[in-house]
Design a protein around this motif. Structure first.
Motif, PDB file in Angstrom:
ATOM      1  N   ALA A 196      18.610 -38.144   2.498  1.00  0.00           N
ATOM      2  CA  ALA A 196      18.939 -39.544   2.196  1.00  0.00           C
ATOM      3  C   ALA A 196      18.521 -39.912   0.779  1.00  0.00           C
ATOM      4  N   VAL A 197      17.515 -39.215   0.225  1.00  0.00           N
ATOM      5  CA  VAL A 197      17.098 -39.503  -1.160  1.00  0.00           C
ATOM      6  C   VAL A 197      18.219 -39.184  -2.140  1.00  0.00           C
ATOM      7  N   MET A 198      19.108 -38.253  -1.768  1.00  0.00           N
ATOM      8  CA  MET A 198      20.231 -37.916  -2.638  1.00  0.00           C
ATOM      9  C   MET A 198      21.319 -38.974  -2.583  1.00  0.00           C
ATOM     10  N   VAL A 199      21.309 -39.795  -1.536  1.00  0.00           N
ATOM     11  CA  VAL A 199      22.191 -40.958  -1.477  1.00  0.00           C
ATOM     12  C   VAL A 199      21.571 -42.113  -2.257  1.00  0.00           C
ATOM     13  N   LEU A 200      20.265 -42.287  -2.090  1.00  0.00           N
ATOM     14  CA  LEU A 200      19.582 -43.427  -2.687  1.00  0.00           C
ATOM     15  C   LEU A 200      19.493 -43.334  -4.211  1.00  0.00           C
ATOM     16  N   ALA A 201      19.207 -42.141  -4.737  1.00  0.00           N
ATOM     17  CA  ALA A 201      18.988 -42.000  -6.181  1.00  0.00           C
ATOM     18  C   ALA A 201      20.220 -42.403  -7.002  1.00  0.00           C
ATOM     19  N   PRO A 202      21.426 -41.900  -6.706  1.00  0.00           N
ATOM     20  CA  PRO A 202      22.602 -42.355  -7.467  1.00  0.00           C
ATOM     21  C   PRO A 202      22.885 -43.843  -7.289  1.00  0.00           C
ATOM     22  N   ALA A 203      22.631 -44.358  -6.063  1.00  0.00           N
ATOM     23  CA  ALA A 203      22.867 -45.789  -5.827  1.00  0.00           C
ATOM     24  C   ALA A 203      21.940 -46.639  -6.683  1.00  0.00           C
ATOM     25  N   LEU A 204      20.686 -46.230  -6.806  1.00  0.00           N
ATOM     26  CA  LEU A 204      19.743 -46.953  -7.660  1.00  0.00           C
ATOM     27  C   LEU A 204      20.134 -46.845  -9.128  1.00  0.00           C
ATOM     28  N   LEU A 205      20.642 -45.670  -9.517  1.00  0.00           N
ATOM     29  CA  LEU A 205      21.109 -45.506 -10.893  1.00  0.00           C
ATOM     30  C   LEU A 205      22.233 -46.493 -11.202  1.00  0.00           C
ATOM     31  N   VAL A 206      23.172 -46.635 -10.270  1.00  0.00           N
ATOM     32  CA  VAL A 206      24.272 -47.579 -10.454  1.00  0.00           C
ATOM     33  C   VAL A 206      23.734 -49.006 -10.528  1.00  0.00           C
ATOM     34  N   ALA A 207      22.743 -49.330  -9.690  1.00  0.00           N
ATOM     35  CA  ALA A 207      22.162 -50.670  -9.693  1.00  0.00           C
ATOM     36  C   ALA A 207      21.474 -50.970 -11.021  1.00  0.00           C
ATOM     37  N   VAL A 208      20.738 -50.003 -11.545  1.00  0.00           N
ATOM     38  CA  VAL A 208      20.071 -50.188 -12.846  1.00  0.00           C
ATOM     39  C   VAL A 208      21.099 -50.309 -13.951  1.00  0.00           C
ATOM     40  N   ARG A 209      22.118 -49.484 -13.866  1.00  0.00           N
ATOM     41  CA  ARG A 209      23.186 -49.506 -14.875  1.00  0.00           C
ATOM     42  C   ARG A 209      23.852 -50.881 -14.934  1.00  0.00           C
ATOM     43  N   GLY A 210      24.109 -51.488 -13.774  1.00  0.00           N
ATOM     44  CA  GLY A 210      24.770 -52.787 -13.746  1.00  0.00           C
ATOM     45  C   GLY A 210      23.822 -53.962 -13.664  1.00  0.00           C
ATOM     46  N   ARG A 211      22.494 -53.665 -13.652  1.00  0.00           N
ATOM     47  CA  ARG A 211      21.472 -54.712 -13.515  1.00  0.00           C
ATOM     48  C   ARG A 211      21.772 -55.614 -12.312  1.00  0.00           C
ATOM     49  N   ASN A 212      22.107 -54.939 -11.205  1.00  0.00           N
ATOM     50  CA  ASN A 212      22.499 -55.682 -10.002  1.00  0.00           C
ATOM     51  C   ASN A 212      22.249 -54.787  -8.795  1.00  0.00           C
ATOM     52  N   LEU A 213      21.577 -55.311  -7.772  1.00  0.00           N
ATOM     53  CA  LEU A 213      21.262 -54.521  -6.583  1.00  0.00           C
ATOM     54  C   LEU A 213      22.418 -54.438  -5.597  1.00  0.00           C
ATOM     55  N   ARG A 214      23.517 -55.102  -5.860  1.00  0.00           N
ATOM     56  CA  ARG A 214      24.634 -55.104  -4.909  1.00  0.00           C
ATOM     57  C   ARG A 214      25.149 -53.694  -4.592  1.00  0.00           C
ATOM     58  N   PRO A 215      25.215 -52.739  -5.549  1.00  0.00           N
ATOM     59  CA  PRO A 215      25.700 -51.395  -5.197  1.00  0.00           C
ATOM     60  C   PRO A 215      24.854 -50.705  -4.134  1.00  0.00           C
ATOM     61  N   VAL A 216      23.555 -51.050  -4.061  1.00  0.00           N
ATOM     62  CA  VAL A 216      22.702 -50.433  -3.050  1.00  0.00           C
ATOM     63  C   VAL A 216      23.127 -50.866  -1.652  1.00  0.00           C
ATOM     64  N   PHE A 217      23.676 -52.080  -1.538  1.00  0.00           N
ATOM     65  CA  PHE A 217      24.098 -52.615  -0.242  1.00  0.00           C
ATOM     66  C   PHE A 217      25.622 -52.583  -0.085  1.00  0.00           C
ATOM     67  N   ALA A 218      26.269 -51.661  -0.802  1.00  0.00           N
ATOM     68  CA  ALA A 218      27.726 -51.550  -0.729  1.00  0.00           C
ATOM     69  C   ALA A 218      28.152 -51.013   0.640  1.00  0.00           C
ATOM     70  N   LEU A 219      29.427 -51.158   0.954  1.00  0.00           N
ATOM     71  CA  LEU A 219      29.956 -50.806   2.277  1.00  0.00           C
ATOM     72  C   LEU A 219      29.657 -49.357   2.648  1.00  0.00           C
ATOM     73  N   GLU A 220      29.805 -48.437   1.693  1.00  0.00           N
ATOM     74  CA  GLU A 220      29.628 -47.023   2.014  1.00  0.00           C
ATOM     75  C   GLU A 220      28.235 -46.723   2.577  1.00  0.00           C
ATOM     76  N   HIS A 221      27.221 -47.468   2.105  1.00  0.00           N
ATOM     77  CA  HIS A 221      25.868 -47.235   2.601  1.00  0.00           C
ATOM     78  C   HIS A 221      25.678 -47.817   3.998  1.00  0.00           C
ATOM     79  N   TRP A 222      26.351 -48.927   4.307  1.00  0.00           N
ATOM     80  CA  TRP A 222      26.328 -49.451   5.665  1.00  0.00           C
ATOM     81  C   TRP A 222      27.011 -48.479   6.627  1.00  0.00           C
ATOM     82  N   VAL A 223      28.087 -47.828   6.150  1.00  0.00           N
ATOM     83  CA  VAL A 223      28.765 -46.830   6.983  1.00  0.00           C
ATOM     84  C   VAL A 223      27.832 -45.658   7.268  1.00  0.00           C
ATOM     85  N   ILE A 224      27.133 -45.189   6.231  1.00  0.00           N
ATOM     86  CA  ILE A 224      26.192 -44.071   6.416  1.00  0.00           C
ATOM     87  C   ILE A 224      25.113 -44.460   7.414  1.00  0.00           C
TER      88      ILE A 224
END
Length: 395
Positions: free
Chosen positions: A61-89
């Protein structure tokens, strides 16, 4: 999927392949200039595909979380961490856990505590450092050298984040086996290949590496080939063993005396056999024996007694199972000396093997066939016997 070599019968490479759409989705979300965002079904399917890696082993699961956090930092927004794909997982993992609880409750009740008590306690860090140290140093240097100075390469960035996160499962499992390091190595190489796909003008030349006369692709080849050396050894099955067993048996029942499943798989399928033992390989007996010896050396009498009890219970249960089932064929690993010596000399397997004869053997395996076994006439034999000509037999 085609690179794993000697880990082909494991699961990590399947999870890694199915994880790629999710990483591409992360890269899409990280792209600030994206003309559109992923739709519902794309996100749902990417999450469904990516969930397989987590189902294989939850700590991926850390391999799912790390890229998601990178995207969140990149966009300065935590919304990618709570995106649909993660709810599906998350939903898939909960459904899988519920299914295991309902269909195989013995896994959580009996098997998992045993895994944590025995399997997880075998940790060897030095071979991991030796085997993967150079790889883990050289591949990041290649990434640094190819990294563009004037843009953010989203695909390479999420692959690199997944590779770095993949170090945690490698050291957490602490076995040093090739398939444990495969996700980390694969995605580090994937990041490099994504960087190589960028236009040459966008790659920066870093320091002394800019003076090397090799082209980037030549240098990458130098780095990538050693990275896959742990997977260059293929456990090829001896054709002579297969032919000898198939000539003497037809769909035999099979048991294994070996601490490694690779002694019996895929050999068992190649001879059209059927495992009859509850425990196919003897990892439980081998690991508990190792842990009891370690505890004795460290002066921990309680732990030594605990693990010796597990080993004795396992060996006695295996002997009783052999005496009840009398498998047609026994696959015996010849060089598993401390454990097989215990089984043969102290737990009555010498008397069991007295009812078998050696059918074939090579450097690693000895194949025993039960003395009173009579090969039944198979359907294929009947077709050949009833053929009217060599051509018909061939057909």
């Amino acid at each position: 999927m085609i690179f794993p070599g000697n880990i082909f019968s494991e699961r990590e490479h399947i999870g890694v392949a199915l994880f790629m759409p999710l990483l591409a989705l992360h890269a899409w979300r990280a792209q600030k200039e994206a003309r559109a965002q992923p739709g519902f079904w794309i996100a749902a399917l990417a999450g469904l595909s990516g969930s397989v890696l987590v189902l294989i082993k939850p700590y991926y699961a850390v391999m799912v979380l790390a890229p998601a956090l990178l995207v969140a930092v990149r966009g300065r927004n935590l919304r990618p961490v709570f995106a649909l794909e993660h709810w599906v997982i998350g939903g898939v993992c909960i459904a899988y856990l519920e299914a295991v609880t309902l269909i195989h409750p013995e896994f959580l009740r009996d098997v998992y505590p045993q895994l944590m008590d025995v399997y997880a306690q075998i940790r060897i860090f030095l071979p991991i450092v030796v085997q993967y140290g150079i790889i883990c140093c050289f591949l990041p240097v290649l990434v640094w050298w190819l990294w563009p100075s004037n843009r953010f390469p989203e695909l390479a960035a999420v692959a690199l984040a997944a590779a770095i996160a993949g170090l945690f499962p490698l050291f957490y499992q602490a076995k040093g086996w090739g398939y444990h390091g495969y996700p980390m190595i694969f995605y580090a190489v994937a990041a490099i290949l994504c960087l190589l796909a960028l236009p040459r003008a966008e790659r920066q030349s870093a320091g002394l590496l800019s003076r090397i006369g090799f082209s980037p692709r030549a240098l990458v080849l130098v780095g990538v080939v050693p990275a896959f050396l742990p997977y260059s050894i293929v456990h090829r099955i001896d054709p002579a063993l297969v032919m000898a067993i198939r000539a003497a048996t037809d769909r035999p029942t099979v048991a294994l005396i070996s601490s490694s499943m690779s002694s019996g798989h895929p050999l068992n399928r190649m001879i059209d056999g059927r495992f009859v033992s509850t425990h196919v390989s003897d990892w439980l007996g081998a690991f508990s024996l190792t842990l009891s010896k370690r505890a004795e050396l460290s002066g921990d009498a309680a732990a030594a007694t605990h693990y010796k009890t597990i080993m004795v219970r396992y060996a006695e249960g295996k002997r009783e199972e052999f005496e009840r089932l009398w498998p047609d064929v026994i696959l015996f690993q010849k060089h598993d000396n401390p454990r097989t010596r215990q089984l043969v000399e102290h737990f009555g397997f010498d008397s069991i093997l007295a009812h078998y004869r050696v059918l074939a053997e090579n450097d690693g395996l000895r194949i025993y066939l039960r003395d009173d076994y009579v090969r039944p006439k198979s359907h294929a034999d009947e077709l050949v016997m009833s053929a009217t000509s060599p051509a018909a037999a061939s057909d």
